[in-house]
Design an enzyme around this catalytic site. Sequence first.
Site, mmCIF file in Angstrom:
data_model
loop_
_atom_site.group_PDB
_atom_site.id
_atom_site.type_symbol
_atom_site.label_atom_id
_atom_site.label_comp_id
_atom_site.label_asym_id
_atom_site.label_seq_id
_atom_site.Cartn_x
_atom_site.Cartn_y
_atom_site.Cartn_z
ATOM 1 N N LYS A 171 0.830 -1.207 0.000
ATOM 2 C CA LYS A 171 0.000 0.000 0.000
ATOM 3 C C LYS A 171 0.865 1.257 0.000
ATOM 4 C CE LYS A 171 -3.542 2.689 0.092
ATOM 5 N NZ LYS A 171 -4.592 2.728 1.125
ATOM 6 N N LYS A 239 -0.028 11.696 5.537
ATOM 7 C CA LYS A 239 0.334 10.626 6.465
ATOM 8 C C LYS A 239 0.954 9.454 5.720
ATOM 9 C CE LYS A 239 -2.589 7.634 7.312
ATOM 10 N NZ LYS A 239 -2.980 6.289 6.829
#
Length: 294
Positions: A171, A239
């Site tokens: 990811k 983030k």
Amino acid sequence: MAKVAVIGLGIMGLPMAKNLVTAGHQVTGYNRSPEKAQELAQAGGTAAGSVAEAVKDAEVIITMVPDSPDVQDVVEGADGVFANAPKGALWIDASTIRPDVAVNLAGAAREAGIRPLDAPVSGGEQGAINAALSIMVGGEATDFEAAQEVLNGVGKTIVHVGPSGSGQTVKAANQLIVAGNIQLLAESVVFLEAYGVDTDAALKVLGGGLAGSKVLDQKGQKMLDRNFDPGFRLALHHKDMGIVTAAAREAGVTIPLGAVVAQLVSALVARGDGGLDHSGLFKLAHELSGGDEK
């Protein structure tokens, strides 16, 4: 069909939970904002008042929360998943968090008798709504097989990529590619507009060639319309870029283009644009070329 608990009913979690209801599963949801759980109840699920209540009878638990500390908050402690879920339950963390945290939490889950999978997703809000998410799964192969029926209810491309933590690593690579593509698409739109090109026509033909991508398909029109309503917020991509840059440093890997894009995302968040869709990278690209948008 399974008894499924979904913890975190935000932009991604709520449509995922609704799709599991549609697929025939018995779905209980919990969210810190109770109105989201009520929305799930209206769609045929059940609203829970706490994590412990949501998971007490669950065969499968899905967590979909923003960051590593949020996952730790909902799985650890007296009210958390590990202390209250039945032994042998599957825990699927669909959040995007640090790979090292995923590995550590997987170990803690196994000690509690819970079978962990880190299964972050890609496809954005529309992919969640359409049950067409791409899901990269880390964990034991047998647990992956056991989770297939539930994962099929929310995703289209579902791949086991290795042991615990591998899903989060893949990811991170996904978010690196997406951020780079969005930035280059933004620069291309600024370039096209500077020359007075028919941008709708330009994006159509670009989309049919090697430059075509899902990023172009999903984000190009948002840039043309200056519509940055969030499907995936810049604050969350900020983030995620922190995750990939830190992991790259740990592995001794250089990501020069990724580092630049990470700084551009950071700049937008720092000035207060973190609530915009990540296609909002266009705003900064436009301003750097003399645009006056704020």
